[in-house]
Design an enzyme around this catalytic site. Sequence first.
Site, PDB file in Angstrom:
ATOM      1  N   HIS A   1      -4.509  -5.944  11.508  1.00  0.00           N
ATOM      2  CA  HIS A   1      -5.801  -6.465  11.979  1.00  0.00           C
ATOM      3  C   HIS A   1      -6.287  -7.607  11.087  1.00  0.00           C
ATOM      4  O   HIS A   1      -7.488  -7.868  10.983  1.00  0.00           O
ATOM      5  CB  HIS A   1      -6.849  -5.352  12.062  1.00  0.00           C
TER       6      HIS A   1
ATOM      7  N   HIS B   1      -7.772  -0.518   5.400  1.00  0.00           N
ATOM      8  CA  HIS B   1      -8.375  -0.323   6.717  1.00  0.00           C
ATOM      9  C   HIS B   1      -7.728   0.851   7.445  1.00  0.00           C
ATOM     10  O   HIS B   1      -8.361   1.871   7.652  1.00  0.00           O
ATOM     11  CB  HIS B   1      -8.267  -1.610   7.555  1.00  0.00           C
TER      12      HIS B   1
END
Length: 120
Positions: free
Chosen positions: A70, A51
């Site tokens: 996250h 990510h």
Amino acid sequence: VYGGYTKNRVGSLAQLKKAGELDFSYPDESALCKAVYVNNEVKAYSIICTHKGCPTIYNKQKAMFECPCHFTKYDAKNNGQMVIGQATGALPRVLLEISGDDIFAIGVDGLIFGRINNTV
Ligand code: FES
């Protein structure tokens, strides 16, 4: 061995079986990877989240690589596939060769976060 990759010994199979996980760097010092022993198989991945590049943390009980940034989770049993989260791709898989007690890294399948080429 694939284009641009070297064959590097990353550790001992007996030690990996005992500890369940083994840290190493591949294809260079700044590329953090981890080998895991799960379901009687050896697998290895770049631990860098696809990510935004945070280092993931391996949860041995769940056999998941978990990103603290996250909360993306990747399944160590299933080729580093993303199970939940913000990323769009699996963790890059480190290709291994096992010879006796020696584990060697010989390539990477998938692009390590932040690179345009794994070996540059
Ligand atoms: Fe890993 Fe965002 S950097 S989920």
